[in-house]
Design a protein around this motif. Structure first.
Motif, PDB file in Angstrom:
ATOM      1  N   SER A  39     -59.807-127.659  53.608  1.00 25.51           N
ATOM      2  CA  SER A  39     -60.082-127.244  54.979  1.00 25.51           C
ATOM      3  C   SER A  39     -61.178-126.180  55.023  1.00 25.51           C
ATOM      4  CB  SER A  39     -58.795-126.678  55.596  1.00 25.51           C
ATOM      5  OG  SER A  39     -59.080-126.010  56.807  1.00 25.51           O
ATOM      6  N   LEU A  40     -62.029-126.262  56.057  1.00 22.22           N
ATOM      7  CA  LEU A  40     -63.001-125.199  56.300  1.00 22.22           C
ATOM      8  C   LEU A  40     -62.344-123.994  56.967  1.00 22.22           C
ATOM      9  CD1 LEU A  40     -66.114-127.103  57.751  1.00 22.22           C
ATOM     10  CD2 LEU A  40     -65.700-126.419  55.388  1.00 22.22           C
ATOM     11  N   MET A  41     -61.165-124.202  57.541  1.00 26.17           N
ATOM     12  CA  MET A  41     -60.511-123.163  58.335  1.00 26.17           C
ATOM     13  C   MET A  41     -59.483-122.359  57.550  1.00 26.17           C
ATOM     14  SD  MET A  41     -61.583-123.269  61.636  1.00 26.17           S
ATOM     15  CE  MET A  41     -63.151-123.086  60.779  1.00 26.17           C
ATOM     16  N   ASN A  42     -58.692-123.034  56.745  1.00 26.79           N
ATOM     17  CA  ASN A  42     -57.574-122.382  56.051  1.00 26.79           C
ATOM     18  C   ASN A  42     -57.685-122.645  54.555  1.00 26.79           C
ATOM     19  OD1 ASN A  42     -56.329-123.855  58.744  1.00 26.79           O
ATOM     20  ND2 ASN A  42     -55.842-121.685  58.630  1.00 26.79           N
ATOM     21  N   VAL A  43     -58.022-121.608  53.813  1.00 23.36           N
ATOM     22  CA  VAL A  43     -58.215-121.737  52.367  1.00 23.36           C
ATOM     23  C   VAL A  43     -56.939-121.271  51.666  1.00 23.36           C
ATOM     24  CG1 VAL A  43     -59.591-120.995  50.394  1.00 23.36           C
ATOM     25  CG2 VAL A  43     -60.693-121.362  52.618  1.00 23.36           C
ATOM     26  N   THR A  44     -56.263-122.204  51.000  1.00 20.68           N
ATOM     27  CA  THR A  44     -55.000-121.877  50.316  1.00 20.68           C
ATOM     28  C   THR A  44     -55.247-121.804  48.810  1.00 20.68           C
ATOM     29  OG1 THR A  44     -54.478-124.247  50.397  1.00 20.68           O
ATOM     30  CG2 THR A  44     -53.472-122.848  52.076  1.00 20.68           C
ATOM     31  N   PHE A  45     -54.713-120.746  48.186  1.00 22.61           N
ATOM     32  CA  PHE A  45     -54.927-120.575  46.747  1.00 22.61           C
ATOM     33  C   PHE A  45     -53.790-119.750  46.145  1.00 22.61           C
ATOM     34  CE2 PHE A  45     -57.129-117.242  49.013  1.00 22.61           C
ATOM     35  CZ  PHE A  45     -56.999-116.085  48.264  1.00 22.61           C
ATOM     36  N   ASN A  46     -53.620-119.899  44.843  1.00 17.88           N
ATOM     37  CA  ASN A  46     -52.558-119.202  44.116  1.00 17.88           C
ATOM     38  C   ASN A  46     -53.148-118.454  42.927  1.00 17.88           C
ATOM     39  OD1 ASN A  46     -51.367-121.820  45.377  1.00 17.88           O
ATOM     40  ND2 ASN A  46     -49.584-120.532  45.039  1.00 17.88           N
ATOM     41  N   LEU A  47     -52.381-117.515  42.433  1.00 14.47           N
ATOM     42  CA  LEU A  47     -52.739-116.845  41.179  1.00 14.47           C
ATOM     43  C   LEU A  47     -52.389-117.766  40.013  1.00 14.47           C
ATOM     44  CD1 LEU A  47     -51.217-113.370  42.068  1.00 14.47           C
ATOM     45  CD2 LEU A  47     -53.640-113.744  41.559  1.00 14.47           C
ATOM     46  N   THR A  48     -53.210-117.765  38.988  1.00 17.83           N
ATOM     47  CA  THR A  48     -52.866-118.552  37.795  1.00 17.83           C
ATOM     48  C   THR A  48     -51.757-117.856  37.007  1.00 17.83           C
ATOM     49  OG1 THR A  48     -54.727-117.507  36.672  1.00 17.83           O
ATOM     50  CG2 THR A  48     -55.090-119.721  37.533  1.00 17.83           C
ATOM     51  N   ASN A  49     -51.641-116.556  37.189  1.00 20.12           N
ATOM     52  CA  ASN A  49     -50.595-115.789  36.515  1.00 20.12           C
ATOM     53  C   ASN A  49     -49.929-114.868  37.540  1.00 20.12           C
ATOM     54  OD1 ASN A  49     -48.993-114.125  34.927  1.00 20.12           O
ATOM     55  ND2 ASN A  49     -50.509-113.969  33.274  1.00 20.12           N
ATOM     56  N   GLU A  50     -48.677-115.150  37.854  1.00 20.00           N
ATOM     57  CA  GLU A  50     -47.967-114.389  38.894  1.00 20.00           C
ATOM     58  C   GLU A  50     -47.815-112.902  38.560  1.00 20.00           C
ATOM     59  OE1 GLU A  50     -46.652-114.796  42.091  1.00 20.00           O
ATOM     60  OE2 GLU A  50     -48.034-116.484  41.976  1.00 20.00           O
ATOM     61  N   SER A  51     -47.978-112.559  37.279  1.00 25.13           N
ATOM     62  CA  SER A  51     -47.867-111.140  36.899  1.00 25.13           C
ATOM     63  C   SER A  51     -49.025-110.314  37.462  1.00 25.13           C
ATOM     64  CB  SER A  51     -47.817-110.999  35.369  1.00 25.13           C
ATOM     65  OG  SER A  51     -49.026-111.454  34.802  1.00 25.13           O
ATOM     66  N   GLU A 102     -48.971-107.945  41.846  1.00 24.12           N
ATOM     67  CA  GLU A 102     -48.909-106.551  42.296  1.00 24.12           C
ATOM     68  C   GLU A 102     -50.300-105.914  42.299  1.00 24.12           C
ATOM     69  OE1 GLU A 102     -46.666-102.316  41.174  1.00 24.12           O
ATOM     70  OE2 GLU A 102     -45.956-104.174  40.247  1.00 24.12           O
ATOM     71  N   ALA A 103     -51.071-106.170  41.243  1.00 24.39           N
ATOM     72  CA  ALA A 103     -52.421-105.604  41.139  1.00 24.39           C
ATOM     73  C   ALA A 103     -53.336-106.159  42.230  1.00 24.39           C
ATOM     74  CB  ALA A 103     -53.009-105.903  39.760  1.00 24.39           C
ATOM     75  N   PHE A 104     -53.290-107.482  42.446  1.00 24.44           N
ATOM     76  CA  PHE A 104     -54.170-108.089  43.444  1.00 24.44           C
ATOM     77  C   PHE A 104     -53.792-107.649  44.865  1.00 24.44           C
ATOM     78  CE2 PHE A 104     -55.506-111.900  46.046  1.00 24.44           C
ATOM     79  CZ  PHE A 104     -56.858-111.554  46.064  1.00 24.44           C
ATOM     80  N   ASP A 105     -52.496-107.581  45.138  1.00 24.64           N
ATOM     81  CA  ASP A 105     -52.050-107.141  46.471  1.00 24.64           C
ATOM     82  C   ASP A 105     -52.529-105.725  46.777  1.00 24.64           C
ATOM     83  OD1 ASP A 105     -50.844-109.573  46.757  1.00 24.64           O
ATOM     84  OD2 ASP A 105     -48.778-108.848  46.618  1.00 24.64           O
ATOM     85  N   LYS A 106     -52.524-104.882  45.766  1.00 25.28           N
ATOM     86  CA  LYS A 106     -52.998-103.498  45.934  1.00 25.28           C
ATOM     87  C   LYS A 106     -54.505-103.489  46.236  1.00 25.28           C
ATOM     88  CE  LYS A 106     -52.685 -98.960  43.643  1.00 25.28           C
ATOM     89  NZ  LYS A 106     -54.078 -98.541  43.466  1.00 25.28           N
ATOM     90  N   ILE A 107     -55.250-104.336  45.521  1.00 18.10           N
ATOM     91  CA  ILE A 107     -56.711-104.379  45.686  1.00 18.10           C
ATOM     92  C   ILE A 107     -57.087-104.823  47.102  1.00 18.10           C
ATOM     93  CG2 ILE A 107     -58.815-105.608  44.989  1.00 18.10           C
ATOM     94  CD1 ILE A 107     -57.570-105.711  42.118  1.00 18.10           C
ATOM     95  N   TRP A 108     -56.497-105.943  47.560  1.00 15.12           N
ATOM     96  CA  TRP A 108     -56.924-106.437  48.887  1.00 15.12           C
ATOM     97  C   TRP A 108     -56.406-105.555  50.025  1.00 15.12           C
ATOM     98  CZ3 TRP A 108     -53.069-107.991  52.196  1.00 15.12           C
ATOM     99  CH2 TRP A 108     -51.928-108.610  51.692  1.00 15.12           C
ATOM    100  N   ASN A 109     -55.251-104.939  49.835  1.00 12.63           N
ATOM    101  CA  ASN A 109     -54.769-103.995  50.851  1.00 12.63           C
ATOM    102  C   ASN A 109     -55.712-102.806  50.989  1.00 12.63           C
ATOM    103  OD1 ASN A 109     -52.243-104.433  52.393  1.00 12.63           O
ATOM    104  ND2 ASN A 109     -51.408-104.956  50.373  1.00 12.63           N
ATOM    105  N   GLU A 110     -56.145-102.266  49.866  1.00 13.06           N
ATOM    106  CA  GLU A 110     -57.044-101.105  49.887  1.00 13.06           C
ATOM    107  C   GLU A 110     -58.425-101.465  50.431  1.00 13.06           C
ATOM    108  OE1 GLU A 110     -56.946 -99.565  45.907  1.00 13.06           O
ATOM    109  OE2 GLU A 110     -55.015 -98.539  46.211  1.00 13.06           O
ATOM    110  N   GLN A 153     -62.741-108.040  41.545  1.00 15.17           N
ATOM    111  CA  GLN A 153     -62.217-106.768  41.041  1.00 15.17           C
ATOM    112  C   GLN A 153     -60.971-107.027  40.171  1.00 15.17           C
ATOM    113  OE1 GLN A 153     -61.922-103.768  44.135  1.00 15.17           O
ATOM    114  NE2 GLN A 153     -60.699-102.436  42.832  1.00 15.17           N
ATOM    115  N   LEU A 154     -60.138-107.990  40.591  1.00 14.53           N
ATOM    116  CA  LEU A 154     -58.955-108.348  39.780  1.00 14.53           C
ATOM    117  C   LEU A 154     -59.416-108.877  38.420  1.00 14.53           C
ATOM    118  CD1 LEU A 154     -55.846-108.808  39.577  1.00 14.53           C
ATOM    119  CD2 LEU A 154     -56.303-111.150  40.340  1.00 14.53           C
ATOM    120  N   GLU A 155     -60.466-109.680  38.427  1.00 13.21           N
ATOM    121  CA  GLU A 155     -60.986-110.266  37.187  1.00 13.21           C
ATOM    122  C   GLU A 155     -61.453-109.173  36.226  1.00 13.21           C
ATOM    123  OE1 GLU A 155     -64.161-113.799  35.983  1.00 13.21           O
ATOM    124  OE2 GLU A 155     -64.550-112.551  37.743  1.00 13.21           O
TER     125      GLU A 155
END
Length: 353
Positions: free
Chosen positions: A290-302, A305-313, A350-352
């Motif tokens: 979709s051009l409207m809704n981009v769905t994606f997952n982490l390759t490693n669920e661990s 916490e780090a990614f959620d902190k990055i995008w929140n900030e 930044q997560l990378e």
């Protein structure tokens, strides 16, 4: 700081639209009255309704013979209104099932008559659009959902049929160029590309109505609403007004052809990062993204916490994935600026690092 709003709906609206809407709530048309205080039958609001309907026809390039309605009840009520108005007594309808909302539409339609689900992607968690299906010919209409908000898939082509063609376009209307005359009925909740929640756009070909042989309750009868110019009951004044402003914003931008180019650029950038960055994987099949809704997952669920902190900030809002898919969903409706997409990509990089 204004957040980067990736919410799936209710979602981002253009800043200039929000400012004009806020002014109108305080003082509409220099009446020294609020927009939400005036009579819906006053000339001031009748002009709003007529302008909104006219802009829909212009942007979708519709010829004479189509009626535009602003109703209530969301797309969810249209799941029932569609069969009420188009499914003949003892008739049949054909449905594509490509996600949560088409599943709900099928459930409602089955209360009204025989439903043939001729294509479904449920077997793989709705992460693709069915291909090579056979469209039934013994049906009163065919129903499809153009874009699947939850799963991030989008129809690139539509069923070819001699029956009536109905489409739920709630999450991608006004986002890409299509031949809208191929559809006999289009409906869409306002709260993605058009306005706030509370009104529902319906575009219907006049000649298809009144042929079911059933008695339709007044509030569910498109012909009643057409005759009363979307004012059979009190319309949702504020959502209709904001929808009108948004449609005018889109027209001033250059219309659907102009916004489509921007939407394609935003999607290309984000999908390229998902495919390049080893920390992420896309959910939807590549050819059906979709051009409207981009769905994606982490390759490693661990990494969560780090990614959620990055995008929140980074001031990003609304990218948490739907509970049925998990992961993340970046909804990039018309009003989302390219800059917000770049901020999200930077967070992923930044997560990378």
């Amino acid at each position: 700081m204004k957040k980067h709003n990736f919410s799936a709906g209710p979602c981002i609206l253009p800043q200039e639209v929000l400012k004009k809407a806020a002014d109108a709530v305080l003082n509409f048309n220099n009446l020294n009255l609020s927009l939400i205080e005036i009579s819906h039958r006053s000339k001031d609001f009748v002009d709003v309704m007529e302008n909104a309907r006219s802009l829909v026809k212009e942007l979708l390039n519709l010829p004479e013979g189509y009626s535009v309605l602003f109703l209530q009840g969301g797309a969810s009520l249209e799941f029932l209104m569609t069969p009420y108005n188009l499914l003949k007594v003892n008739g049949k309808a054909g449905y594509m099932n490509t996600g949560t909302w088409s599943t709900a539409a099928i459930k409602e339609a089955k209360m009204m008559g025989e439903i043939n689900v001729f294509a479904s992607s449920e077997d793989k968690g709705f992460n693709y659009i069915p291909k090579n299906y056979t469209v039934p010919t013994d049906v009163d209409y065919i129903h499809c959902t153009s874009n699947n908000t939850i799963y991030g898939t989008q129809l690139k082509t539509f069923p070819k049929t001699d029956s009536l063609l109905v489409c739920d376009m709630s999450s991608d209307i006004f986002s890409r160029q299509l031949d809208f005359t191929q559809f006999d009925l289009i409906y869409a909740g306002a709260q993605k590309n058009m306005g706030p929640a509370g009104t529902t756009l319906v575009v219907v070909k006049d000649e298809i109505l009144g042929k079911t042989g059933r008695t339709i309750p007044s509030m569910l009868d498109y012909q009643v609403h057409i005759k009363k110019d979307s004012m059979y009951n009190t319309p949702a004044v504020f959502p209709v007004y904001v929808s009108m402003l948004t449609l005018q914003w889109l027209k001033d931008l250059g219309g659907i052809s102009a916004i489509e180019k921007i939407n394609e650029e935003k999607a290309a950038l984000l999908y390229a990062e998902i495919d390049r960055n080893p920390h992420f994987v896309g959910y939807a099949a590549k050819e059906d993204r979709s051009l409207m809704n981009v769905t994606f997952n982490l390759t490693n669920e661990s990494d969560k916490e780090a990614f959620d902190k990055i995008w929140n900030e980074a001031g990003i809002s609304g990218i948490k994935g739907h509970r049925s898919v998990g992961g993340y969903r970046a909804s990039m409706y018309n009003a989302l600026p390219l800059e917000s997409v770049k901020v999200l990509i930077k967070a992923m990089q930044q997560l990378e690092k």
